[in-house]
Design an enzyme around this catalytic site. Structure first.
Site, PDB file in Angstrom:
ATOM      1  N   PHE A 122       0.849  -1.186   0.000  1.00  0.00           N
ATOM      2  CA  PHE A 122       0.000   0.000   0.000  1.00  0.00           C
ATOM      3  C   PHE A 122       0.885   1.236   0.000  1.00  0.00           C
ATOM      4  O   PHE A 122       1.950   1.239   0.617  1.00  0.00           O
ATOM      5  CB  PHE A 122      -0.883   0.036   1.256  1.00  0.00           C
ATOM      6  CG  PHE A 122      -1.842  -1.112   1.355  1.00  0.00           C
ATOM      7  CD1 PHE A 122      -3.119  -1.023   0.841  1.00  0.00           C
ATOM      8  CD2 PHE A 122      -1.465  -2.301   1.970  1.00  0.00           C
ATOM      9  CE1 PHE A 122      -4.011  -2.083   0.937  1.00  0.00           C
ATOM     10  CE2 PHE A 122      -2.344  -3.366   2.069  1.00  0.00           C
ATOM     11  CZ  PHE A 122      -3.615  -3.255   1.555  1.00  0.00           C
ATOM     12  N   SER A 170      10.193   1.442   2.016  1.00  0.00           N
ATOM     13  CA  SER A 170       9.143   0.548   2.486  1.00  0.00           C
ATOM     14  C   SER A 170       9.378   0.055   3.904  1.00  0.00           C
ATOM     15  O   SER A 170      10.514  -0.073   4.350  1.00  0.00           O
ATOM     16  CB  SER A 170       9.037  -0.677   1.566  1.00  0.00           C
ATOM     17  OG  SER A 170       8.552  -0.303   0.298  1.00  0.00           O
ATOM     18  N   LEU A 178       2.455  -7.477   4.525  1.00  0.00           N
ATOM     19  CA  LEU A 178       1.981  -6.160   4.096  1.00  0.00           C
ATOM     20  C   LEU A 178       3.160  -5.205   4.059  1.00  0.00           C
ATOM     21  O   LEU A 178       4.085  -5.298   4.865  1.00  0.00           O
ATOM     22  CB  LEU A 178       0.904  -5.644   5.047  1.00  0.00           C
ATOM     23  CG  LEU A 178      -0.319  -6.539   5.208  1.00  0.00           C
ATOM     24  CD1 LEU A 178      -1.292  -5.934   6.198  1.00  0.00           C
ATOM     25  CD2 LEU A 178      -1.005  -6.792   3.868  1.00  0.00           C
ATOM     26  N   GLU A 179       3.093  -4.286   3.125  1.00  0.00           N
ATOM     27  CA  GLU A 179       4.160  -3.310   2.925  1.00  0.00           C
ATOM     28  C   GLU A 179       3.518  -1.942   2.782  1.00  0.00           C
ATOM     29  O   GLU A 179       2.522  -1.787   2.082  1.00  0.00           O
ATOM     30  CB  GLU A 179       4.924  -3.683   1.652  1.00  0.00           C
ATOM     31  CG  GLU A 179       5.943  -2.702   1.179  1.00  0.00           C
ATOM     32  CD  GLU A 179       6.575  -3.119  -0.168  1.00  0.00           C
ATOM     33  OE1 GLU A 179       7.357  -2.322  -0.703  1.00  0.00           O
ATOM     34  OE2 GLU A 179       6.259  -4.210  -0.686  1.00  0.00           O
ATOM     35  N   LEU A 180       4.081  -0.973   3.464  1.00  0.00           N
ATOM     36  CA  LEU A 180       3.719   0.427   3.244  1.00  0.00           C
ATOM     37  C   LEU A 180       4.917   1.106   2.597  1.00  0.00           C
ATOM     38  O   LEU A 180       6.018   1.098   3.154  1.00  0.00           O
ATOM     39  CB  LEU A 180       3.371   1.118   4.571  1.00  0.00           C
ATOM     40  CG  LEU A 180       2.043   0.715   5.200  1.00  0.00           C
ATOM     41  CD1 LEU A 180       1.890   1.357   6.574  1.00  0.00           C
ATOM     42  CD2 LEU A 180       0.873   1.084   4.301  1.00  0.00           C
TER      43      LEU A 180
END
Length: 130
Positions: A77, A113, A124-126
């Protein structure tokens, strides 16, 4: 450069506990929860959506082979703030960072990230872009 005629609209994740996952995706990622007939939900982020498969949901035959399993997704995301804000946000929600900040390449080019997991173990990755 060729302009793509397609854009990702939605993808599917699977969860093992509806309430736990919905709470996580709402509070940690800011998802809008969209109710669908039959009791299932989707998590919406602007104009992208995660359709959610889970316990006691008859999803029919139009699914991946094998179907997506809880914990079997890897999603990234975009975070609109700084990487420092990502880290503070995850700390506030008691989410353990698995890796990061690290330099990565994403859909918009180079970014930074931070990786963590949802309650079922999906990665999950931001990513933040400068």
């Amino acid at each position: 450069m060729h302009q793509a005629r397609v854009k990702l609209d939605h993808c599917v994740i699977a969860v093992s506990d509806w309430k736990r996952s919905t709470t996580f995706y709402q509070s940690v990622l800011g998802a809008e929860v969209v109710d669908h007939p039959g009791g299932h939900v989707a998590y919406r982020f602007g104009d992208q959506q995660l359709n959610v498969h889970g316990p006691d949901l008859d999803i029919g035959s139009l699914v991946a082979r094998p179907p997506v399993a809880p914990g079997g997704s890897d999603l990234c995301f975009v975070w609109s703030g700084t990487v420092e804000e990502v880290l503070a946000h995850l700390r506030r929600h008691h989410v353990e960072v698995e890796e990061g900040p690290v330099d990565r390449s994403g859909g918009r080019g180079r970014g930074v990230s931070v990786y963590f997991r949802d309650p079922d173990g999906s990665l999950l990755e931001l990513i933040t872009y400068q």
